[in-house]
Structure formats: structure tokens, C-alpha cells
Design a protein around this motif. Structure first.
Motif, PDB file in Angstrom:
ATOM      1  N   PRO A   1     -24.796 -17.979  24.181  1.00 29.31           N
ATOM      2  CA  PRO A   1     -24.006 -18.763  23.365  1.00 29.31           C
ATOM      3  C   PRO A   1     -22.774 -18.763  24.211  1.00 29.31           C
ATOM      4  N   PHE A   2     -21.934 -19.735  23.455  1.00 28.06           N
ATOM      5  CA  PHE A   2     -20.017 -19.403  23.047  1.00 28.06           C
ATOM      6  C   PHE A   2     -20.110 -19.174  21.642  1.00 28.06           C
ATOM      7  N   ALA A   3     -20.230 -18.351  20.804  1.00 28.90           N
ATOM      8  CA  ALA A   3     -19.502 -18.400  19.513  1.00 28.90           C
ATOM      9  C   ALA A   3     -17.872 -17.817  19.544  1.00 28.90           C
ATOM     10  N   PHE A   4     -17.688 -18.549  17.744  1.00 29.66           N
ATOM     11  CA  PHE A   4     -16.376 -18.408  17.104  1.00 29.66           C
ATOM     12  C   PHE A   4     -16.198 -16.536  16.569  1.00 29.66           C
ATOM     13  N   PHE A   5     -15.646 -15.849  17.724  1.00 29.24           N
ATOM     14  CA  PHE A   5     -15.145 -14.412  17.278  1.00 29.24           C
ATOM     15  C   PHE A   5     -13.522 -14.831  17.257  1.00 29.24           C
ATOM     16  N   THR A   6     -13.254 -13.145  16.023  1.00 33.48           N
ATOM     17  CA  THR A   6     -12.331 -12.195  15.734  1.00 33.48           C
ATOM     18  C   THR A   6     -12.420 -11.498  15.696  1.00 33.48           C
ATOM     19  N   ASP A   7     -10.977 -10.846  15.999  1.00 29.06           N
ATOM     20  CA  ASP A   7     -11.119  -8.954  15.505  1.00 29.06           C
ATOM     21  C   ASP A   7      -9.758  -8.796  14.950  1.00 29.06           C
ATOM     22  N   HIS A   8      -9.536  -9.768  13.485  1.00 29.10           N
ATOM     23  CA  HIS A   8      -8.655  -9.030  12.060  1.00 29.10           C
ATOM     24  C   HIS A   8      -8.983  -7.492  11.624  1.00 29.10           C
ATOM     25  N   ASP A   9      -7.699  -6.827  12.002  1.00 32.31           N
ATOM     26  CA  ASP A   9      -8.000  -5.739  11.222  1.00 32.31           C
ATOM     27  C   ASP A   9      -7.151  -5.314   9.491  1.00 32.31           C
ATOM     28  N   ASP A  10      -7.648  -6.419   9.308  1.00 31.61           N
ATOM     29  CA  ASP A  10      -6.696  -6.297   8.070  1.00 31.61           C
ATOM     30  C   ASP A  10      -7.772  -7.382   6.455  1.00 31.61           C
ATOM     31  N   GLU A  11      -7.140  -8.012   6.054  1.00 28.67           N
ATOM     32  CA  GLU A  11      -7.694  -8.531   4.515  1.00 28.67           C
ATOM     33  C   GLU A  11      -8.385  -9.533   5.005  1.00 28.67           C
ATOM     34  N   LEU A  12      -7.758 -10.450   6.366  1.00 34.07           N
ATOM     35  CA  LEU A  12      -8.321 -12.215   6.886  1.00 34.07           C
ATOM     36  C   LEU A  12      -9.665 -11.591   7.493  1.00 34.07           C
ATOM     37  N   GLY A  13     -10.270 -10.882   8.322  1.00 33.33           N
ATOM     38  CA  GLY A  13     -11.031 -10.464   8.969  1.00 33.33           C
ATOM     39  C   GLY A  13     -12.807 -11.113   7.542  1.00 33.33           C
ATOM     40  N   PRO A  14     -12.704 -10.781   6.799  1.00 33.20           N
ATOM     41  CA  PRO A  14     -13.611 -10.611   4.987  1.00 33.20           C
ATOM     42  C   PRO A  14     -13.446 -12.157   5.170  1.00 33.20           C
ATOM     43  N   LEU A  15     -12.570 -13.068   4.683  1.00 39.12           N
ATOM     44  CA  LEU A  15     -12.155 -13.454   4.953  1.00 39.12           C
ATOM     45  C   LEU A  15     -12.437 -15.154   5.673  1.00 39.12           C
ATOM     46  N   VAL A  16     -12.313 -14.493   6.595  1.00 36.47           N
ATOM     47  CA  VAL A  16     -12.697 -15.340   8.126  1.00 36.47           C
ATOM     48  C   VAL A  16     -14.181 -15.899   8.000  1.00 36.47           C
ATOM     49  N   SER A  17     -14.993 -14.230   8.762  1.00 35.26           N
ATOM     50  CA  SER A  17     -16.663 -14.273   7.857  1.00 35.26           C
ATOM     51  C   SER A  17     -17.120 -14.774   7.381  1.00 35.26           C
ATOM     52  N   ALA A  18     -16.159 -15.331   5.222  1.00 37.75           N
ATOM     53  CA  ALA A  18     -16.924 -15.828   4.291  1.00 37.75           C
ATOM     54  C   ALA A  18     -16.476 -16.812   5.002  1.00 37.75           C
ATOM     55  N   GLY A  19     -15.618 -17.513   5.539  1.00 29.33           N
ATOM     56  CA  GLY A  19     -15.401 -18.705   5.306  1.00 29.33           C
ATOM     57  C   GLY A  19     -16.208 -19.667   6.821  1.00 29.33           C
ATOM     58  N   ARG A  20     -16.019 -18.946   7.726  1.00 31.04           N
ATOM     59  CA  ARG A  20     -17.464 -19.858   8.614  1.00 31.04           C
ATOM     60  C   ARG A  20     -18.782 -20.256   7.901  1.00 31.04           C
ATOM     61  N   VAL A  21     -19.477 -18.865   7.199  1.00 30.75           N
ATOM     62  CA  VAL A  21     -20.704 -19.258   6.332  1.00 30.75           C
ATOM     63  C   VAL A  21     -20.265 -20.146   5.422  1.00 30.75           C
ATOM     64  N   ALA A  22     -19.657 -20.576   4.922  1.00 30.78           N
ATOM     65  CA  ALA A  22     -18.849 -21.551   3.795  1.00 30.78           C
ATOM     66  C   ALA A  22     -18.932 -23.145   4.667  1.00 30.78           C
ATOM     67  N   GLU A  23     -18.443 -22.782   5.808  1.00 34.17           N
ATOM     68  CA  GLU A  23     -17.839 -24.065   6.710  1.00 34.17           C
ATOM     69  C   GLU A  23     -19.251 -24.948   7.192  1.00 34.17           C
TER      70      GLU A  23
END
Length: 597
Positions: free
Chosen positions: A445-467
Motif C-alpha cells: 500500500p501507500f499509507a499515510f505516515f508521520t514521525d512527530h516526536d512531540d504532542e502532535l504525534g498522538p493527535l495525528v494518530s487519533a485524528g486519522r482514526v476519527a476521520e
């Protein structure tokens, strides 16, 4: 409001320290640990005239004696990431003389790739420019003409798509920095491949975005999906526009790229007398004269407006090409049967015929997805643009990666159906673009991926599921912060020589060769493109004296279609003595029709 520049930015001085910071009173620069006060000059600039900028030196700025030492907004190198010190670099020193004189990319076959996943390194980790160079010969054999790189400017962490970048001049360190990009461009040019770069001018990522601390880079007079808009028409915008123009000059003149793909230009909100894109187009024309090379600007635009690719002298924005999402939607909806979201208006073979012949389905007509009238009609007889002004594709990073699991189109349909769909793209009237790995129906596949090492990381993960939760797809969403999500998106080059993968690869090579060899297939005149809907499952795309038969199945071809000659086919096709064609199931054929067709 701003006024247009008398002339585009000239060559940048890389041997001195200077900073535009009209929002502050004092600026200090720390160079290899030594702090120097900078002198204020006109229009909000601060300079350090007595200390040269020596390549390799590390430096950072402090504003009004604050606590933070900030990277240079025009930094060319961020070895320690978006929050670290900048490094002095002259990109011109990395280029070597080559015989490459550029080429027109209109109507050529483009290939979109992501450096980190296109060619994994020997240790199985993320790819870089050097590992990508090792796969360039495969693109030459495929027959593509130009590579379009997803953003390579500095972004948070080591892995990501690059659309949350914060450095518009620097090259991502994990990919190899400016030196690696220079090697890649030289290697591509030596093989006859042009190189385009995807750039993001409409917003910056939230992590490491310090621009607002320096000056009025953003304005609350316009809103975008990412918040305040980049300031293109309010006080201070002249310097902001020059900031963007300067980065473009660096890529095209100093680095030697052949063009840019401009992300979501509909979010470049500009009420000034000359739109920024028109100013950019005129600046690039000047740089074409300076370099002696043809340079290309491709816009991603949601407006469905041919004015985007109309010349500035005709009141247009002057882009050479624009992405044609409606063509993608028409082909995708027809071949897959998907009807959710924006695919809802593309539910019939007649919609497919419309986009293949006239590019935009929404052309001053009602868009159900947008709940409003949308777009403007393409004029097939226009002298300002033609079919090659529109980039068409079956897959791209958005249409794959923004699905819940990053699944590719062939992960949900028969390979013969993919073969039928791509024949309409590669032998259609637009400028075709492929997405990495589709040519062999890649299993990854070509999935959406990130590498945030601050508080943004968990927010991105949760936002992707909510979307995707509202659509019932939450369980299909891989965690974008997980390294395995990134690794699962890396291409497996070994499979391209195996079984059905090799069969699909040969089909793509055949189609590209036919496009190059047959004048009708690279004719940009939309008036010579016609589509006949033979049945809801079968369409005939006619290009001059040649045609593409696309059948999505199921079951055999119906209708007694005849042809004088079958140039190529996928999925099986039989021709009776009288020229009548039959197919056992889905597939495609390239034909020289009988005059009665």
C-alpha cells in the motif's frame, strides 16, 4: 494590497547572514557558538556585514533577546531537524556541468515518487536519493520522461509525506540533503529524465513553524483548512511573495530542476491586482531566458477552471499544466463501482465519456459533493491551452494514501480491469502521470505516515482514526506514527519480475511505447478525441484513426464491434475473419477500427 514586483528576485547571496524580521527590534546570530548582534536596515532587514557565511558553519537567530534560538527561514540545511541550528550551504557548489538542456514536458509521461518508500535502502530502512538513483534505469526502461518528487523540503522527523514541511529552501536531511538531491538530478538528467519537485506554498506544518515570529508571513484576513493563510495581499506581503519566489528560483536555477508541482493552489488566497501565481509564471519565464532551459509549472487546483492554464496575457494564471482530478474520478468510479463522496457524480459510463473528452465533469454545473455549481468549461478549440495542459492519472499519492488503509486501486479490482483503466489514461488526450509501483501492480500500500516526536504525534494518530470512523473504516486505519506503517509502504522491487506483476509491467511498457510511436495517441487536440459508450461496461476511446477498447466486465464483449487490426491487448481478445471482436471478460485492446466504427 501588494503590487507586482518590477522584476523577479535575482541571484541570492549565500556568503552573508541576513534576515527579514520586521516584527522585532533586535536580532542576534549565533555562529558556531559565537554570538553577534546584527544591524537593522531598511524594510525590516537585519544584516551582519563583517562576518562572512562560510559553508559548514552552524548558526541560529535570537529575536529581541528571547529564550529561543531559531533556525533561518531561508536555511538551506537543517542537519538536526526543524528545531535545530541551520547550516551554511551554497547549493550551486554541488552542481556539475552536464549537457542537459531541458525539454518540454507537455504530453510526456510523468512518474510520481516518494523518496523514502520508492527504493528502500540495503538495510531495509527508508530510502534516500542515492538508493533512488539505483532504480532510475528501470524508469527509463518503462518509458517515462520525467520524475515528480513528492516534497523533499525539511519536515519533522525522519519519515513523512513532506506536506507538513517548514523549510521551503532546505532539503530533508534523511534523504541526503542538498548534496543528495544534486546527485539525483545529475543522475536523472544523464539518463534523459527531467525532474520536477512538489512544493507547498499554501501552508506550513505546525511543528517547527517559526515564521510568524519573524514577520507577517500569515494573515487572518483569509482562512484555509490549515488556519491563517499565507500573506500574499496584506501589509508586508511584498517580502513574503519574494520569499516564495526566491525559493522557486533556487530550485529551478541554482539546483537545476526542470519544474515544480504546486500544491493546492486554490488555497493561495490573493486579492492583489496580480495574483501570486501569475507573478510566479512571469518570473519563471525570465528564468527560462537566464538558464536557456524550458521550465514547467504544474498546479494542483480544485477550481476546475481552464484560466489556471491560460497565459497571463489572456488574464489567466499562466500555469503550464494542472492536475485533472475529474478524469481520475471518472475512470476510478467507472472501473471500481465506488460511489461514496466525490465519486457520486461519476456513476455512469456517460460521465466517464464526458471527462475523457472535455476534462471537467463539473464545468459550470452542479456538484453534489460540494453542494454548489462548480467549475468552468474547457474549450476544445482554445488557442491558450490544449489537452496536454491537463495532467491525468489513475493513481497518485492523494488518491491512494488518503484512503483508510492506503490501498491501491488494483487491490480491489481484477488486474484486467486495471489494465483497461490505465489504457484510457496512457492513451488518452492528457499528460499522463503514474504513481510509483502501479506499473507492476505493487502489492504494497501507500499509507499515510508521520514521525512527530512531540504532542502532535498522538493527535495525528487519533485524528486519522476519527476521520474514517464515520464511514465504518476505523479498524482499517494503520497508525501513522508507527514505523511499521511506513515500512509497509516501501516498494518490493523483487516482485516486479514475478507472475501477474511482470504481466502488468509489460502492459504499461506497451502502452507507453504506443503513445510515443503513434501520433494519434500524443495529439493534444481535444477535437480529435471521441468516446462511444457501447454499453455501461464498455467504452471505445477514439483518438484520430486509432481507438482504445476498455471493457470492465463481467462477461464477454457484446455489440458486434469490428476492427481492422488489434495493435495490443490485455485480458484476451479474439477477432473473427470479418473483424468482429470478442472478449472473455474484462480487459482492453488497442485498435485500428474499421471505417464503420
Amino acid at each position: 494590497m501588494t503590487t507586482g514586483a518590477a522584476s523577479p528576485p535575482g541571484p541570492r547571496r549565500y556568503d552573508r547572514f541576513e534576515l527579514w524580521a520586521p516584527a522585532v527590534r533586535t536580532v542576534e546570530v549565533r555562529i558556531d557558538g559565537v554570538v553577534h548582534p546584527m544591524s537593522a536596515s531598511a524594510e525590516g532587514w537585519f544584516r551582519l556585514p563583517d562576518v562572512p557565511a562560510v559553508p559548514g558553519a552552524r548558526y541560529a537567530y535570537r529575536l529581541d533577546q528571547g529564550e529561543l534560538w531559531l533556525p533561518d527561514p531561508r536555511s538551506l540545511s537543517q542537519p538536526d531537524g526543524v528545531h535545530g541550528e541551520s547550516e551554511v550551504l551554497d547549493p550551486r557548489s554541488l552542481r556539475t556541468a552536464t549537457p542537459w538542456r531541458g525539454r518540454s514536458l507537455r504530453g510526456r509521461v510523468l512518474y510520481e515518487l516518494h523518496v523514502g518508500t520508492f527504493a528502500p535502502g540495503p538495510d531495509g530502512r527508508g530510502g534516500n536519493f542515492d538508493s533512488a538513483i539505483e532504480r532510475l534505469d528501470a524508469l527509463v526502461e518503462l518509458g517515462v520522461d520525467a520524475i515528480e518528487l513528492l516534497p523533499v523540503t525539511t519536515f519533522p522527523g525522519d519519515r513523512g509525506w513532506g506536506y507538513d514541511g517548514v523549510g521551503l529552501y532546505a532539503v530533508h536531511a534523511a534523504y541526503g540533503g542538498h548534496a543528495g538531491l544534486a546527485r539525483f538530478v545529475e543522475a536523472a538528467h544523464s539518463r534523459g529524465l527531467a525532474v520536477l519537485l512538489d512544493v507547498v506554498h499554501n501552508h506550513l506544518g505546525p511543528s517547527g513553524n517559526y515564521l510568524g515570529m519573524f514577520g507577517p508571513y500569515f494573515t487572518d484576513q483569509h482562512e484555509t483548512p490549515w488556519g491563517e493563510a499565507v500573506n500574499l495581499d496584506q501589509p508586508g506581503s511584498r517580502q513574503v511573495r519574494d520569499f516564495l519566489l526566491g525559493s522557486v528560483r533556487q530550485w529551478l536555477v541554482d539546483v537545476g530542476l526542470d519544474g515544480l508541482r504546486l500544491d493546492a493552489v486554490h488555497e493561495l488566497q490573493d486579492d492583489s491586482p496580480q495574483h501570486f501565481l501569475a507573478e510566479l509564471a512571469e518570473a519563471v519565464s525570465t528564468w527560462e531566458d537566464e538558464t536557456g532551459r524550458e521550465l514547467t509549472l504544474i498546479a494542483e487546483s480544485d477550481r476546475n477552471d481552464p484560466a489556471t492554464v491560460s497565459p497571463t496575457r489572456a488574464g489567466g494564471l499562466g500555469m503550464d499544466m494542472q492536475w485533472a482530478d475529474d478524469v481520475h474520478h471518472g475512470v476510478h468510479a467507472w472501473i471500481t463501482g465506488e460511489r461514496a463522496g466525490y465519486y457520486g457524480d461519476f456513476e455512469s459510463a456517460e460521465a466517464l465519456a464526458a471527462v475523457l473528452q472535455r476534462v471537467f465533469l463539473h464545468a459550470g454545473t452542479f456538484s453534489t459533493f460540494r453542494d454548489t455549481v462548480w467549475g468552468a468549461a474547457v474549450d476544445p478549440a482554445s488557442a491558450d491551452y490544449d489537452a496536454h495542459s491537463f495532467v491525468t492519472f489513475l493513481q497518485n499519492h492523494d488518491q491512494v494514501g488518503n484512503r483508510a488503509s492506503g490501498d491501491r486501486i488494483h487491490h480491489g479490482i481484477d488486474l484486467a480491469q486495471q489494465a483497461a483503466a490505465i489504457a484510457l489514461i496512457l492513451l488518452g488526450p492528457g499528460t499522463p502521470m503514474l504513481f510509483q509501483g502501479e506499473e507492476w501492480a505493487a502489492s504494497t500500500p501507500f499509507a499515510f505516515f508521520t514521525d512527530h516526536d512531540d504532542e502532535l504525534g498522538p493527535l495525528v494518530s487519533a485524528g486519522r482514526v476519527a476521520e474514517f470512523a464515520a464511514m465504518g473504516w476505523a479498524e482499517q486505519v494503520p497508525d501513522p506514527q508507527s514505523r511499521t506503517t511506513f515500512e509497509s509502504s516501501m516498494l518490493l522491487w523483487s516482485e516486479r519480475e514475478q507472475g501477474s506483476h511482470a504481466q502488468m509491467l509489460q502492459w504499461y511498457r506497451t502502452l507507453i511505447a504506443l503513445r510515443r510511436e503513434q501520433a494519434d495517441f500524443h495529439d493534444p487536440d481535444l477535437r480529435r478525441t471521441r468516446v462511444k459508450v457501447l454499453a455501461e461496461e464498455t467504452v471505445l476511446l477514439q483518438r484520430g484513426d486509432l481507438a482504445v477498447l476498455a471493457h470492465r466486465g463481467p462477461g464477454p464483449l457484446a455489440g458486434g464491434l469490428r476492427a481492422a487490426e488489434v495493435l495490443a491487448s490485455f485480458g484476451g481478445i479474439d477477432r473473427a475473419p470479418d473483424g468482429t471482436l470478442s472478449m472473455p471478460g474484462p480487459g482492453a485492446a488497442v485498435l485500428r477500427p474499421l471505417p464503420a466504427v
